[in-house]
Scaffold this active site. Sequence first.
Site, PDB file in Angstrom:
ATOM      1  N   ASP A  11       0.884  -1.164   0.000  1.00 29.83           N
ATOM      2  CA  ASP A  11       0.000   0.000   0.000  1.00 29.83           C
ATOM      3  C   ASP A  11       0.921   1.213   0.000  1.00 29.83           C
ATOM      4  O   ASP A  11       1.456   1.597   1.043  1.00 29.83           O
ATOM      5  CB  ASP A  11      -0.892  -0.003   1.251  1.00 29.83           C
ATOM      6  CG  ASP A  11      -1.766   1.242   1.341  1.00 29.83           C
ATOM      7  OD1 ASP A  11      -2.114   1.813   0.289  1.00 29.83           O
ATOM      8  OD2 ASP A  11      -2.099   1.649   2.465  1.00 29.83           O
ATOM      9  N   GLU A  71      -1.416  -1.593  -4.522  1.00 31.05           N
ATOM     10  CA  GLU A  71      -2.640  -0.811  -4.646  1.00 31.05           C
ATOM     11  C   GLU A  71      -2.402   0.336  -5.617  1.00 31.05           C
ATOM     12  O   GLU A  71      -1.433   1.088  -5.481  1.00 31.05           O
ATOM     13  CB  GLU A  71      -3.066  -0.271  -3.280  1.00 31.05           C
ATOM     14  CG  GLU A  71      -4.420   0.404  -3.309  1.00 31.05           C
ATOM     15  CD  GLU A  71      -4.919   0.798  -1.938  1.00 31.05           C
ATOM     16  OE1 GLU A  71      -5.184   2.006  -1.747  1.00 31.05           O
ATOM     17  OE2 GLU A  71      -5.038  -0.088  -1.062  1.00 31.05           O
ATOM     18  N   ASP A 144      -2.370   0.853   7.503  1.00 28.77           N
ATOM     19  CA  ASP A 144      -1.717   0.849   6.199  1.00 28.77           C
ATOM     20  C   ASP A 144      -1.082  -0.514   5.929  1.00 28.77           C
ATOM     21  O   ASP A 144      -1.058  -0.983   4.794  1.00 28.77           O
ATOM     22  CB  ASP A 144      -0.653   1.959   6.135  1.00 28.77           C
ATOM     23  CG  ASP A 144      -1.272   3.327   6.333  1.00 28.77           C
ATOM     24  OD1 ASP A 144      -1.650   3.955   5.334  1.00 28.77           O
ATOM     25  OD2 ASP A 144      -1.407   3.755   7.496  1.00 28.77           O
TER      26      ASP A 144
END
Length: 185
Positions: A11, A71, A144
């Site tokens: 991420d 992502e 996260d």
Amino acid sequence: MKNERIILGIDPGTTIMGFGLIKVVNKKMEFLQLNELLLQKYSDPYIKLKLIFERTVELIDTFHPDEIAIEAPFFGKNVQSMLKLGRAQGVAMAAGLSREVPITEYLPKKIKMAITGNGNASKEQVAKMLQSLLGLKELPKNLDSTDGLAAAVCHFYNSGRVEVGKSYTGWDSFVKQNPSKLKKQ
């Protein structure tokens, strides 16, 4: 497809980069690690990008992932934030490409849908579902890292399906799939 593989999920972010690793053995997931790279204390954006690159290479050299799931940046209202996020993602991708690890991008909604069945799920819902799926004892303070882990799990669920997202196996593959991004303006 071999019986055992490791997937690194990322991420990307310029404040916190989250990542998670899973091992897949005979089509069954095993949790390896989740963590984050904290970047708030650095004011220089180029130092942040350097640290993202170095940490991603370190993860690759330590765990030897067979694939990376990352992502993709989402389209928000703040163009500056989107540009920063895109740079962070690009640097993480470059680290993977430099080690010739195949990369697949997933939109945030696709990751949430794969984990929870709801493309609009909250970070907390995604984290709780991962906790249940992988038997995590506790969740981190910042989510996260669970978002990074979610990218890896999403990739596991989508493996073998057609049109999972954009995939790159190296620089040549990236150049062939993105000719317009590389033209001089």
